[in-house]
Design an enzyme around this catalytic site. Sequence first.
Site, PDB file in Angstrom:
ATOM      1  NE  ARG A 162      85.401  16.174 -38.572  1.00 30.80           N
ATOM      2  CZ  ARG A 162      85.009  15.081 -37.907  1.00 30.80           C
ATOM      3  NH1 ARG A 162      84.212  15.197 -36.853  1.00 30.80           N
ATOM      4  NH2 ARG A 162      85.417  13.893 -38.281  1.00 30.80           N
TER       5      ARG A 162
ATOM      6  CB  SER B 119      87.348  13.535 -43.583  1.00 27.50           C
ATOM      7  OG  SER B 119      87.131  12.296 -42.967  1.00 27.50           O
TER       8      SER B 119
ATOM      9  CD  GLU C 195      86.899  19.522 -41.396  1.00 26.64           C
ATOM     10  OE1 GLU C 195      85.752  19.990 -41.494  1.00 26.64           O
ATOM     11  OE2 GLU C 195      87.658  19.805 -40.447  1.00 26.64           O
TER      12      GLU C 195
HETATM   13  N1  EPU Z   1      82.089   4.748 -47.826  1.00 28.21           N
HETATM   14  C1  EPU Z   1      82.149   4.219 -49.105  1.00 28.21           C
HETATM   15  N2  EPU Z   1      83.300   4.358 -49.814  1.00 28.21           N
HETATM   16  C2  EPU Z   1      84.384   4.980 -49.312  1.00 28.21           C
HETATM   17  C3  EPU Z   1      84.327   5.513 -48.013  1.00 28.21           C
HETATM   18  C4  EPU Z   1      83.168   5.376 -47.288  1.00 28.21           C
HETATM   19  O1  EPU Z   1      81.184   3.644 -49.597  1.00 28.21           O
HETATM   20  O2  EPU Z   1      85.388   5.071 -50.032  1.00 28.21           O
HETATM   21  C5  EPU Z   1      80.845   4.598 -47.064  1.00 28.21           C
HETATM   22  C6  EPU Z   1      80.850   3.303 -46.280  1.00 28.21           C
HETATM   23  O3  EPU Z   1      79.599   2.698 -46.417  1.00 28.21           O
HETATM   24  C7  EPU Z   1      81.019   3.718 -44.850  1.00 28.21           C
HETATM   25  C8  EPU Z   1      80.476   5.128 -44.847  1.00 28.21           C
HETATM   26  O4  EPU Z   1      80.729   5.647 -46.149  1.00 28.21           O
HETATM   27  O5  EPU Z   1      80.271   2.911 -43.996  1.00 28.21           O
HETATM   28  C9  EPU Z   1      81.166   6.006 -43.822  1.00 28.21           C
HETATM   29  O6  EPU Z   1      82.559   5.847 -43.930  1.00 28.21           O
HETATM   30  P1  EPU Z   1      83.496   5.805 -42.622  1.00 28.21           P
HETATM   31  O7  EPU Z   1      82.889   4.944 -41.596  1.00 28.21           O
HETATM   32  O8  EPU Z   1      84.879   5.493 -43.089  1.00 28.21           O
HETATM   33  O9  EPU Z   1      83.398   7.244 -42.037  1.00 28.21           O
HETATM   34  P2  EPU Z   1      83.315   8.647 -42.761  1.00 28.21           P
HETATM   35  O10 EPU Z   1      81.930   9.181 -42.689  1.00 28.21           O
HETATM   36  O11 EPU Z   1      83.939   8.545 -44.094  1.00 28.21           O
HETATM   37  C10 EPU Z   1      83.781  10.041 -40.583  1.00 28.21           C
HETATM   38  C11 EPU Z   1      84.694  11.159 -40.206  1.00 28.21           C
HETATM   39  C12 EPU Z   1      86.093  10.639 -39.929  1.00 28.21           C
HETATM   40  C13 EPU Z   1      86.009   9.647 -38.786  1.00 28.21           C
HETATM   41  C14 EPU Z   1      85.044   8.522 -39.197  1.00 28.21           C
HETATM   42  C15 EPU Z   1      84.805   7.561 -38.061  1.00 28.21           C
HETATM   43  C16 EPU Z   1      83.880  13.165 -41.292  1.00 28.21           C
HETATM   44  C17 EPU Z   1      84.061  14.123 -42.418  1.00 28.21           C
HETATM   45  N3  EPU Z   1      84.726  12.135 -41.269  1.00 28.21           N
HETATM   46  O12 EPU Z   1      84.275   9.526 -41.811  1.00 28.21           O
HETATM   47  O13 EPU Z   1      86.889  11.737 -39.513  1.00 28.21           O
HETATM   48  O14 EPU Z   1      87.278   9.099 -38.483  1.00 28.21           O
HETATM   49  O15 EPU Z   1      83.757   9.076 -39.556  1.00 28.21           O
HETATM   50  O16 EPU Z   1      84.027   8.165 -37.088  1.00 28.21           O
HETATM   51  O17 EPU Z   1      82.997  13.353 -40.466  1.00 28.21           O
HETATM   52  C18 EPU Z   1      88.420  13.363 -40.303  1.00 28.21           C
HETATM   53  O18 EPU Z   1      87.576  14.208 -40.005  1.00 28.21           O
HETATM   54  O19 EPU Z   1      89.533  13.672 -40.793  1.00 28.21           O
HETATM   55  C19 EPU Z   1      88.101  11.956 -40.136  1.00 28.21           C
HETATM   56  C20 EPU Z   1      88.928  11.003 -40.537  1.00 28.21           C
END
Ligand code: EPU
Length: 346
Positions: free
Chosen positions: A174, A246, A342
């Site tokens: 990012r 995010s 972000e």
């Molecule tokens: N989780 C929770 N509760 C929640 C959300 C997430 O417990 O409410 C835990 C879950 O265990 C999940 C883990 O966090 O497995 C990760 O969540 P998720 O797979 O939804 O991905 P993320 O880390 O929240 C990142 C990116 C997203 C991208 C996804 C998929 C960042 C800041 N965000 O989200 O990017 O779509 O991975 O690759 O790196 C964005 O930047 O706007 C964005 C949507």
Amino acid sequence: MNSAQNAPNSPKLTPNMGLKHRNTFGFEVCAELAYEITAAEQIPGLMQQIAEQKLPWRVLGGGSNVILPKLLPGATLLMNIPGQEITQSDESNALITVGAGVNWHEFVSWTIEQQLPGLENLALIPGTVGAAPIQNIGAYGAEVADFIDSIEAFDTVTHAFVTLPKEACRFAYRDSYFKQNPHRFILTKVAFKIPKAWEPRLQYADIAKQFSATDAKPTVQQIFTAVCNIRSQKLPDPKVIGNAGSFFQNPIVPDQQYGDLLKQYPQLVSYPDQAGMRKLAAGWLIDQCGFKGLRAGPVGVYQNQALVLVNHGDGTAEDILGLAKSIQDKVREVYGVQLEIEPNIF
Ligand code: EPU
């Protein structure tokens, strides 16, 4: 500013333009002087006048990663440069040059129609092609940096166009040279290098799950559809509920701190990162602090994904930033981890 309007390469100027539909939070925003940039040639003359008049200025792409105040004083450049073209193609790679104002998802869909797979894991990310490299958009095990060849931009310090090869863009999670030097470059064109040898990227858990029942290699179209489905389930559609994806970056902490946290919280979700560091799932931290689905007046935390802050109606930048601060304070108090916002705060 009238002379800019009458000059041959002048962009269209609209005073006091409402930008509610040009920011995905759906905030009521008024741009004092909004310039629609449809060609790179319009930029030097306009920037010269902005410099002479010492006006504040900023560039707005799709408005999907920004927190805008009620009033944007001075000049707002609406990046609308169109065009996408395959400029070179051999056995190894295709080179595609794309105008900074092209919608990201439409571009991804177009590459797949052109039988140039690679970007499918990045489908349905809101925003424009020109904004994508600034925060190095990423999802489901891919980042835009993986596919960038070079970037054309107007350098407002030297008042000249530059072409930066990928290595000069200093991409990281990012992050990029452009994000590190805000207010210097106006991105006008992005050149993508798409390798002809295609392999599906299925390592990310959400994607892997979709294809675990079969040994057959999924097609590009299947992955594209899977990514679109997962995103639609997890992330709110900005046309329905205002949001900027995010809201916080996933924090990267030293192994030592990660180890200490894991002892206390064995369920902690994290990912490998560079040597000696670990990336924590900010969504998990926020969720565990009890914020998921919370409402704070007109704004709140999305019920299906704690990392996404939403505008339920007539929220403002102050409302969102107030909620963000209470989340940051709580996560720091409980886990000793600082969450970084972000989207860009204007
Ligand atoms: N989780 C929770 N509760 C929640 C959300 C997430 O417990 O409410 C835990 C879950 O265990 C999940 C883990 O966090 O497995 C990760 O969540 P998720 O797979 O939804 O991905 P993320 O880390 O929240 C990142 C990116 C997203 C991208 C996804 C998929 C960042 C800041 N965000 O989200 O990017 O779509 O991975 O690759 O790196 C964005 O930047 O706007 C964005 C949507």
